[in-house]
Enzyme design. Sequence first.
Site, mmCIF file in Angstrom:
data_model
loop_
_atom_site.group_PDB
_atom_site.id
_atom_site.type_symbol
_atom_site.label_atom_id
_atom_site.label_comp_id
_atom_site.label_asym_id
_atom_site.label_seq_id
_atom_site.Cartn_x
_atom_site.Cartn_y
_atom_site.Cartn_z
ATOM 1 N N TYR A 103 0.840 -1.197 0.000
ATOM 2 C CA TYR A 103 0.000 0.000 0.000
ATOM 3 C C TYR A 103 0.873 1.245 0.000
ATOM 4 O O TYR A 103 1.944 1.260 0.619
ATOM 5 C CB TYR A 103 -0.879 0.063 1.261
ATOM 6 C CG TYR A 103 -2.035 -0.888 1.260
ATOM 7 C CD1 TYR A 103 -3.212 -0.578 0.595
ATOM 8 C CD2 TYR A 103 -1.971 -2.091 1.942
ATOM 9 C CE1 TYR A 103 -4.293 -1.443 0.609
ATOM 10 C CE2 TYR A 103 -3.040 -2.973 1.966
ATOM 11 C CZ TYR A 103 -4.199 -2.639 1.294
ATOM 12 O OH TYR A 103 -5.258 -3.500 1.310
ATOM 13 N N TYR A 142 -0.346 -9.881 0.549
ATOM 14 C CA TYR A 142 0.677 -9.271 1.414
ATOM 15 C C TYR A 142 0.640 -9.889 2.812
ATOM 16 O O TYR A 142 -0.399 -10.370 3.255
ATOM 17 C CB TYR A 142 0.512 -7.752 1.473
ATOM 18 C CG TYR A 142 -0.820 -7.251 2.007
ATOM 19 C CD1 TYR A 142 -1.090 -7.216 3.369
ATOM 20 C CD2 TYR A 142 -1.797 -6.780 1.128
ATOM 21 C CE1 TYR A 142 -2.295 -6.736 3.851
ATOM 22 C CE2 TYR A 142 -3.006 -6.296 1.604
ATOM 23 C CZ TYR A 142 -3.243 -6.268 2.972
ATOM 24 O OH TYR A 142 -4.439 -5.792 3.449
ATOM 25 N N ARG A 152 -2.554 -12.091 3.607
ATOM 26 C CA ARG A 152 -3.898 -11.801 3.142
ATOM 27 C C ARG A 152 -4.057 -12.239 1.687
ATOM 28 O O ARG A 152 -3.192 -11.961 0.856
ATOM 29 C CB ARG A 152 -4.195 -10.283 3.184
ATOM 30 C CG ARG A 152 -4.238 -9.598 4.532
ATOM 31 C CD ARG A 152 -5.330 -10.049 5.492
ATOM 32 N NE ARG A 152 -6.555 -10.583 4.914
ATOM 33 C CZ ARG A 152 -7.554 -9.858 4.417
ATOM 34 N NH1 ARG A 152 -7.496 -8.556 4.422
ATOM 35 N NH2 ARG A 152 -8.641 -10.442 3.943
ATOM 36 N N HIS A 155 -6.982 -8.753 -2.455
ATOM 37 C CA HIS A 155 -8.320 -8.204 -2.216
ATOM 38 C C HIS A 155 -8.351 -6.717 -2.538
ATOM 39 O O HIS A 155 -7.312 -6.047 -2.571
ATOM 40 C CB HIS A 155 -8.733 -8.412 -0.751
ATOM 41 C CG HIS A 155 -7.805 -7.740 0.213
ATOM 42 N ND1 HIS A 155 -6.634 -8.323 0.647
ATOM 43 C CD2 HIS A 155 -7.857 -6.520 0.800
ATOM 44 C CE1 HIS A 155 -6.010 -7.497 1.465
ATOM 45 N NE2 HIS A 155 -6.726 -6.391 1.575
ATOM 46 N N HIS A 157 -10.502 -3.289 -1.145
ATOM 47 C CA HIS A 157 -11.420 -2.757 -0.142
ATOM 48 C C HIS A 157 -12.472 -1.890 -0.836
ATOM 49 O O HIS A 157 -12.143 -1.074 -1.705
ATOM 50 C CB HIS A 157 -10.675 -1.900 0.877
ATOM 51 C CG HIS A 157 -9.649 -2.664 1.665
ATOM 52 N ND1 HIS A 157 -9.917 -3.209 2.903
ATOM 53 C CD2 HIS A 157 -8.366 -2.978 1.386
ATOM 54 C CE1 HIS A 157 -8.825 -3.814 3.354
ATOM 55 N NE2 HIS A 157 -7.868 -3.701 2.454
HETATM 56 FE FE FE2 Z 1 -6.022 -4.688 2.583
#
Ligand code: FE2
Length: 234
Positions: A103, A142, A152, A155, A157
Amino acid sequence: MSNPERPELAGNQPPLNYPRYVSTQLRFPSRPLIRLPESLSDLNAPVYGWWPIGEADTDLTRHHASEPQGERIIVAGRLLDEDARPISGALIELWQANAAGRYRHQRDDHPAPLDPNFTGAGRAITDSKGRYRFTTIKPGAYPWRNHDNAWRPAHIHFSVFGQDFRTRLVTQMYFPGDPLFAYDPMLLSIHDEEARQRLVSRFDLSLTKPEWALGYAFDIVVRGRNATPFEERV
Ligand SMILES: [Fe+2]
């Protein structure tokens, strides 16, 4: 903690406290919930981002001088109520990691490369048929330190705003066939398998653009027995 006011949702919405998803224990409400009185000013309050949304807002590959690295995808779907009626004029926002699973956020120290051509945020307003459509790149998986060797699944959000601030719903969209599903406490916190599957997008050949992008369909249902599981819904 299940939702005492919505017992019919038990099993298809994640509990607020799910010990395997460690950080839920730090933030779930430990006291009874307080219902805020509703007033006319609440219902008419502006919501975040009602200025005109341009084409660039829905195309996350065009926010910088060059294209981001990764697999270009189109994500599209409809926003629906419990009777499958379209919800038009709703603000949908999304945010995501880049193709390497990183991110653009100061708290993300995953040692994967940042992409100077990818911010990872977009927004759209649903049209008269409740439809939305984004162009982006497929995010990477990640690590997230919830438990030993925790990763995870890839995905995106999603946030959906209603007509006032208190009707915001937040959820995550996954990609079909991800081998990390079986190890993800965030997804497994939703007890009902059918409800979990409602978070998994569907590959849709009709959404693909030849020589350009693959396509995934993801409908969001805000209420009812077929509701999309949402985070921290109370
Ligand atoms: Fe996330």
